[in-house]
Design a protein around this motif. Sequence first.
Motif, mmCIF file in Angstrom:
data_model
loop_
_atom_site.group_PDB
_atom_site.id
_atom_site.type_symbol
_atom_site.label_atom_id
_atom_site.label_comp_id
_atom_site.label_asym_id
_atom_site.label_seq_id
_atom_site.Cartn_x
_atom_site.Cartn_y
_atom_site.Cartn_z
ATOM 1 N N ALA A 90 37.535 39.234 49.019
ATOM 2 C CA ALA A 90 38.531 38.309 48.496
ATOM 3 C C ALA A 90 39.036 38.753 47.137
ATOM 4 C CB ALA A 90 37.934 36.903 48.405
ATOM 5 N N ALA A 91 38.120 39.268 46.308
ATOM 6 C CA ALA A 91 38.511 39.689 44.971
ATOM 7 C C ALA A 91 39.473 40.860 45.011
ATOM 8 C CB ALA A 91 37.267 40.066 44.166
ATOM 9 N N SER A 92 39.368 41.698 46.072
ATOM 10 C CA SER A 92 40.234 42.862 46.169
ATOM 11 C C SER A 92 41.636 42.494 46.607
ATOM 12 C CB SER A 92 39.640 43.878 47.153
ATOM 13 O OG SER A 92 39.713 43.391 48.481
ATOM 14 N N ALA A 93 41.870 41.230 46.925
ATOM 15 C CA ALA A 93 43.177 40.802 47.408
ATOM 16 C C ALA A 93 44.237 40.812 46.332
ATOM 17 C CB ALA A 93 43.064 39.398 48.018
ATOM 18 N N ALA A 97 41.445 48.407 37.139
ATOM 19 C CA ALA A 97 40.226 47.592 37.137
ATOM 20 C C ALA A 97 40.530 46.135 36.795
ATOM 21 C CB ALA A 97 39.211 48.172 36.150
ATOM 22 N N GLU A 98 41.416 45.917 35.842
ATOM 23 C CA GLU A 98 41.773 44.552 35.444
ATOM 24 C C GLU A 98 42.472 43.823 36.584
ATOM 25 O OE1 GLU A 98 44.121 45.014 31.964
ATOM 26 O OE2 GLU A 98 42.427 45.484 30.651
ATOM 27 N N ILE A 99 43.375 44.520 37.264
ATOM 28 C CA ILE A 99 44.075 43.901 38.392
ATOM 29 C C ILE A 99 43.102 43.612 39.523
ATOM 30 C CG2 ILE A 99 45.833 44.277 40.166
ATOM 31 C CD1 ILE A 99 47.309 46.047 38.078
ATOM 32 N N LYS A 100 42.255 44.564 39.810
ATOM 33 C CA LYS A 100 41.299 44.419 40.909
ATOM 34 C C LYS A 100 40.364 43.234 40.684
ATOM 35 C CE LYS A 100 39.690 46.701 44.648
ATOM 36 N NZ LYS A 100 40.532 47.080 45.793
ATOM 37 N N ALA A 101 40.025 42.990 39.419
ATOM 38 C CA ALA A 101 39.082 41.915 39.100
ATOM 39 C C ALA A 101 39.746 40.554 39.029
ATOM 40 C CB ALA A 101 38.389 42.215 37.772
ATOM 41 N N ALA A 102 41.064 40.515 38.986
ATOM 42 C CA ALA A 102 41.780 39.240 38.802
ATOM 43 C C ALA A 102 41.946 38.510 40.128
ATOM 44 C CB ALA A 102 43.143 39.497 38.168
ATOM 45 N N THR A 103 41.328 37.350 40.245
ATOM 46 C CA THR A 103 41.542 36.521 41.432
ATOM 47 C C THR A 103 42.820 35.705 41.292
ATOM 48 O OG1 THR A 103 40.117 34.822 40.458
ATOM 49 C CG2 THR A 103 39.092 36.386 41.970
ATOM 50 N N ASP A 104 43.339 35.595 40.075
ATOM 51 C CA ASP A 104 44.603 34.914 39.795
ATOM 52 C C ASP A 104 45.398 35.800 38.831
ATOM 53 O OD1 ASP A 104 46.719 33.345 39.038
ATOM 54 O OD2 ASP A 104 45.516 31.648 38.351
ATOM 55 N N LEU A 105 46.458 36.425 39.342
ATOM 56 C CA LEU A 105 47.203 37.375 38.523
ATOM 57 C C LEU A 105 47.866 36.731 37.315
ATOM 58 C CD1 LEU A 105 48.954 39.695 41.153
ATOM 59 C CD2 LEU A 105 46.969 40.177 39.714
ATOM 60 N N THR A 106 48.092 35.420 37.361
ATOM 61 C CA THR A 106 48.759 34.766 36.230
ATOM 62 C C THR A 106 47.881 34.760 34.981
ATOM 63 O OG1 THR A 106 47.998 32.555 36.904
ATOM 64 C CG2 THR A 106 50.119 33.299 37.767
ATOM 65 N N LEU A 140 51.323 50.444 41.155
ATOM 66 C CA LEU A 140 50.817 50.674 39.804
ATOM 67 C C LEU A 140 51.116 52.122 39.438
ATOM 68 C CD1 LEU A 140 49.104 49.838 37.304
ATOM 69 C CD2 LEU A 140 47.082 50.552 38.602
ATOM 70 N N PHE A 141 51.788 52.329 38.301
ATOM 71 C CA PHE A 141 52.174 53.684 37.917
ATOM 72 C C PHE A 141 52.340 53.783 36.405
ATOM 73 C CE2 PHE A 141 55.742 51.095 39.299
ATOM 74 C CZ PHE A 141 56.611 51.133 38.217
ATOM 75 N N LEU A 145 57.826 42.455 37.064
ATOM 76 C CA LEU A 145 57.322 43.746 36.623
ATOM 77 C C LEU A 145 56.432 43.499 35.420
ATOM 78 C CD1 LEU A 145 57.489 46.898 36.860
ATOM 79 C CD2 LEU A 145 59.313 46.788 35.145
ATOM 80 N N LEU A 146 55.201 43.991 35.486
ATOM 81 C CA LEU A 146 54.259 43.835 34.380
ATOM 82 C C LEU A 146 54.105 45.165 33.647
ATOM 83 C CD1 LEU A 146 51.350 41.706 35.946
ATOM 84 C CD2 LEU A 146 53.447 40.929 34.835
ATOM 85 N N HIS A 147 53.885 45.082 32.351
ATOM 86 C CA HIS A 147 53.699 46.265 31.519
ATOM 87 C C HIS A 147 52.399 46.103 30.736
ATOM 88 C CE1 HIS A 147 55.272 48.857 27.900
ATOM 89 N NE2 HIS A 147 54.384 49.496 28.632
ATOM 90 N N ASN A 148 51.513 47.065 30.868
ATOM 91 C CA ASN A 148 50.269 47.043 30.102
ATOM 92 C C ASN A 148 50.518 47.801 28.800
ATOM 93 O OD1 ASN A 148 47.679 47.027 29.101
ATOM 94 N ND2 ASN A 148 46.723 47.583 31.046
ATOM 95 N N LYS A 149 50.804 47.055 27.772
ATOM 96 C CA LYS A 149 51.188 47.636 26.483
ATOM 97 C C LYS A 149 50.054 47.464 25.479
ATOM 98 C CE LYS A 149 54.899 47.349 23.036
ATOM 99 N NZ LYS A 149 56.134 46.616 22.643
ATOM 100 N N ASN A 150 49.499 48.596 25.057
ATOM 101 C CA ASN A 150 48.391 48.584 24.098
ATOM 102 C C ASN A 150 47.227 47.721 24.584
ATOM 103 O OD1 ASN A 150 49.879 50.211 22.264
ATOM 104 N ND2 ASN A 150 50.946 48.385 21.503
ATOM 105 N N GLY A 151 46.957 47.802 25.868
ATOM 106 C CA GLY A 151 45.817 47.075 26.432
ATOM 107 C C GLY A 151 46.069 45.620 26.744
ATOM 108 N N LYS A 152 47.314 45.168 26.632
ATOM 109 C CA LYS A 152 47.648 43.763 26.917
ATOM 110 C C LYS A 152 48.813 43.709 27.909
ATOM 111 C CE LYS A 152 49.089 39.422 24.705
ATOM 112 N NZ LYS A 152 48.071 38.611 25.414
ATOM 113 N N TRP A 153 48.637 42.961 28.986
ATOM 114 C CA TRP A 153 49.685 42.830 29.994
ATOM 115 C C TRP A 153 50.766 41.869 29.522
ATOM 116 C CZ3 TRP A 153 50.153 45.898 34.084
ATOM 117 C CH2 TRP A 153 49.018 46.550 34.579
ATOM 118 N N GLU A 154 52.021 42.215 29.808
ATOM 119 C CA GLU A 154 53.134 41.321 29.511
ATOM 120 C C GLU A 154 54.174 41.428 30.621
ATOM 121 O OE1 GLU A 154 55.831 44.167 26.587
ATOM 122 O OE2 GLU A 154 54.306 42.870 25.673
ATOM 123 N N VAL A 155 54.931 40.346 30.805
ATOM 124 C CA VAL A 155 56.004 40.340 31.797
ATOM 125 C C VAL A 155 57.236 41.013 31.202
ATOM 126 C CG1 VAL A 155 57.546 38.894 33.180
ATOM 127 C CG2 VAL A 155 55.153 38.209 32.856
#
Length: 219
Positions: free
Chosen positions: A20-23, A74-83, A108-109, A137-147
């Motif tokens: 389920a977590a991998s979903a 890893a962060e995405i994989k561990a997130a059960t709620d992407l929000t 993811l790229f 579209l999400l951007h991981n900027k300096n270790g922090k995700w933003e829309v």
Amino acid sequence: MKKIITLALSVIMAVSMTVAASAAFVSSPSANAAPTVDKVVAEDGKTLELEITAYKDREDLDADAKKAIEDSYAEIKAATDLTTLADGLKEVADKANAKLADLAVKDLFDISVVDGKHEGKLTITIKATTLKNFVALLHNKNGKWEVVKDAKVNADGTGITFSTDGLSPFAIVVNNPADVDSPATSDAFDFTIGFVVGAALFGAVAVVCFVKSKKRVNG
């Protein structure tokens, strides 16, 4: 006997929770080819050449970029709620009439500048095959995700245009109802393993119960 059954059920539940977590991913990004750059406009007018590296090709990145995209995965994989990854994603999903439980990352790229770095705003158009049911579209900027708030898919659904002042990992989030797409590649493999392990444990418990019941009858 009760201990055996309890142990088996516990293992089956643990495997189910892992699946389920991998979903968080529609499919493993290891299966996706990199999007391609269609157009780049720099705020300062400079001509830039960008390179997009798919997650599956992360070994081609330098050490810092490779770590950044692996941490992102890893962060995405561990997130059960992407929000919970990025502020504002819930609002974007609501506008798209997407249920929070149906949000998933389809790609993811990493994006980088060829032969150097760049500071300042860029407007980029990329071509991708993973834009169906696009939400954000999400951007991981300096270790922090933003829309990326201005990300827009073009009319024929083959490209997306957005602005950014930094280059690093990006993720495409889509609306992925359970009855539309099913997990693929590594996620499907995870599910298959979980099913086989669960079935094997259940079968083992059934055999033990049968043997013990037979002994009671014969005894």
